[in-house]
Design an enzyme around this catalytic site. Structure first.
Site, PDB file in Angstrom:
ATOM      1  N   ASP A  14      -0.798  12.819  -5.704  1.00 17.38           N
ATOM      2  CA  ASP A  14      -0.568  11.463  -5.432  1.00 17.38           C
ATOM      3  C   ASP A  14      -2.372  10.976  -5.377  1.00 17.38           C
ATOM      4  O   ASP A  14      -2.658   9.904  -4.861  1.00 17.38           O
ATOM      5  CB  ASP A  14      -0.168  11.004  -4.072  1.00 17.38           C
ATOM      6  CG  ASP A  14       0.418   9.417  -3.966  1.00 17.38           C
ATOM      7  OD1 ASP A  14       0.457   8.940  -5.209  1.00 17.38           O
ATOM      8  OD2 ASP A  14       0.408   9.036  -3.119  1.00 17.38           O
ATOM      9  N   HIS A  64      -2.022  12.491   4.807  1.00 13.72           N
ATOM     10  CA  HIS A  64      -0.675  11.910   4.575  1.00 13.72           C
ATOM     11  C   HIS A  64       0.634  12.925   5.375  1.00 13.72           C
ATOM     12  O   HIS A  64       1.200  12.149   5.586  1.00 13.72           O
ATOM     13  CB  HIS A  64      -0.462  12.157   3.116  1.00 13.72           C
ATOM     14  CG  HIS A  64      -0.817  11.045   2.298  1.00 13.72           C
ATOM     15  ND1 HIS A  64      -2.671  11.133   1.954  1.00 13.72           N
ATOM     16  CD2 HIS A  64      -0.500   9.854   1.824  1.00 13.72           C
ATOM     17  CE1 HIS A  64      -2.840  10.117   1.036  1.00 13.72           C
ATOM     18  NE2 HIS A  64      -1.567   9.412   1.091  1.00 13.72           N
ATOM     19  N   LEU A  92      -3.434   4.254   4.039  1.00 12.40           N
ATOM     20  CA  LEU A  92      -3.751   5.156   2.884  1.00 12.40           C
ATOM     21  C   LEU A  92      -3.492   4.735   1.612  1.00 12.40           C
ATOM     22  O   LEU A  92      -2.211   4.099   1.362  1.00 12.40           O
ATOM     23  CB  LEU A  92      -2.984   6.471   3.098  1.00 12.40           C
ATOM     24  CG  LEU A  92      -3.603   7.327   4.323  1.00 12.40           C
ATOM     25  CD1 LEU A  92      -2.520   8.464   4.921  1.00 12.40           C
ATOM     26  CD2 LEU A  92      -4.904   8.043   4.018  1.00 12.40           C
ATOM     27  N   GLU A 111       6.680   4.630 -10.244  1.00 14.21           N
ATOM     28  CA  GLU A 111       6.680   4.646  -8.441  1.00 14.21           C
ATOM     29  C   GLU A 111       6.787   3.079  -8.506  1.00 14.21           C
ATOM     30  O   GLU A 111       5.686   2.363  -8.344  1.00 14.21           O
ATOM     31  CB  GLU A 111       5.407   5.391  -8.135  1.00 14.21           C
ATOM     32  CG  GLU A 111       5.688   5.262  -6.576  1.00 14.21           C
ATOM     33  CD  GLU A 111       4.544   5.753  -5.963  1.00 14.21           C
ATOM     34  OE1 GLU A 111       4.620   6.053  -4.506  1.00 14.21           O
ATOM     35  OE2 GLU A 111       3.511   5.904  -6.280  1.00 14.21           O
ATOM     36  N   GLY A 120      -3.603  16.799   5.032  1.00 17.72           N
ATOM     37  CA  GLY A 120      -3.750  16.798   6.365  1.00 17.72           C
ATOM     38  C   GLY A 120      -3.994  15.328   6.908  1.00 17.72           C
ATOM     39  O   GLY A 120      -3.944  15.221   8.353  1.00 17.72           O
TER      40      GLY A 120
END
Length: 379
Positions: free
Chosen positions: A270, A248, A302, A127, A246
């Protein structure tokens, strides 16, 4: 040893078989049938449901170690062992934006691990680091960069058989560089990107059929500019994974995404770490601490998730108004299809791994049922 799993409601990924029988041997499924054999040892599920084990294509750490900080076989083992506790039998450890040296270390560790172990580690997810800094999220600004031809060639050369997914911001690539990736066979996922609707459709037309964590780190849907989110909604070829915790993604947004994407909608964790056992973490310029059940960095963003795939599937059942079978598919068959491995993983089918989850009708209790070549383990 050949064994028979009997008295089960079998969710194969294609159909549901009441009172089904699964014959397994040497860690693989031999057959799925109705007839109960008399000459084999039997494992009686007593009417419980059974499906293929979950697949997580974006998991950053196990219960103790974080792959990008310590890209070693020990970390991969921690990720795999920890995942098994939460119904996930196949994983792609995820390496986030890092130096070229760290990326090559991660590739080498994954390659060596797979050669030594015949289990559910099926590759890795890279990523970054070729992301748009304006949408970097919790990725270190010091590591996010544009690709050079030489660095990209080296990553492809060393990683093409190991990297199953690479997240990129397509706008950071030249046409030549993007073609290099498309020709490598690595599944490309668009994410951490500022591209809008028209640009997204352009890149989708070139062969990108996946995005990274829908809604997060991308341009949003608007009535004048539909953004990357709108392009995903409209394009029937593009898979849309969601971090269903709830935070993200609000459950209402996920319900809408599912209605629009259907079989192209699937789940990822993730997870920064599993089990919420690591309360604070710092590596290089990346930091995360538990705050009201979620990982956030010092900027308040986050910083990865805390849920497992087991929790994601349960959340799908409880919040998306879908059946248990549909929720399970979001964590199994749909995931495998998204990365081009639907003919190897994600179903209960002859030749597929004998790695399962057993669960009750409302998914409130899920256990891993894992058959290796030498043993059976319920976790």
């Amino acid at each position: 040893m050949k064994q028979a799993i009997v008295n089960a409601i079998v969710h194969t990924g294609d159909e549901i078989i009441d009172n089904g029988v699964i014959i397994v041997e040497n860690g693989a499924v031999l057959s799925v049938q109705k007839e109960v054999p008399n000459d084999l040892p039997q494992l009686d599920l007593k009417g419980k449901h059974i499906a293929a084990g979950f697949i997580d294509i974006q998991i950053n750490g196990g219960e103790k170690l974080y792959f990008s900080q310590t890209p070693t076989e020990e970390t991969i083992q921690d990720i795999y062992d920890s995942s098994l506790k939460y119904g996930t039998t196949h994983v792609l450890p995820c390496l986030i934006s890092s130096s070229n040296e760290t990326i090559l270390q991660g590739i080498e560790a994954t390659k060596n691990y797979i050669q030594k172990h015949n289990n559910g580690v099926i590759g890795m997810h890279l990523e970054g680091p070729f992301l748009n800094p304006l949408k970097r999220g919790a990725h270190s600004i010091d590591q996010v960069r544009k690709p050079t031809n030489s660095e990209l060639e080296e990553i492809i050369r060393y990683g093409k058989d190991v990297i199953k997914v690479i997240t990129i911001a397509p706008e950071c690539f030249t046409d030549e560089q993007l073609n290099m990736l498309l020709e490598s066979g690595i599944t490309i996922s668009a994410g951490h990107s500022t591209i809008g609707y028209k640009e997204a459709q352009h890149y989708f037309s070139k062969g990108i059929n996946l995005v990274t964590h829908l809604f997060n780190a991308m341009t949003q849907f608007g009535h004048r500019e539909p953004g990357l989110v709108g392009a995903v909604f409209e394009n029937e070829n593009v898979y849309a994974p969601v971090i269903l915790d709830g935070a993200h993604c609000d459950y209402a947004a996920a319900r809408l995404a599912y209605k629009l994407k259907q079989e192209k909608f699937f789940l990822i964790s993730d997870a920064t770490f599993l089990g919420r056992k690591v309360e604070s973490f710092k590596w290089d310029n990346f930091d995360a601490h538990l705050e009201n059940g979620f990982y956030r960095n010092d900027e308040g963003n986050l910083a990865g998730a805390t849920i497992s795939m087991l929790e994601a599937v349960q959340n799908a059942y409880n919040h998306l108004n879908v059946s248990a079978d549909e929720a399970v598919k979001m964590g199994t068959t749909r995931v495998a299809n998204a990365i081009g491995l639907g003919e190897k993983f994600g179903k209960i089918k002859t030749g597929f791994p004998a790695s399962f989850v057993q669960f009750n009708a409302d998914l409130s209790h899920i256990e891993t049922l894992h058959f290796s070549k030498t043993s059976t383990a319920v976790l």
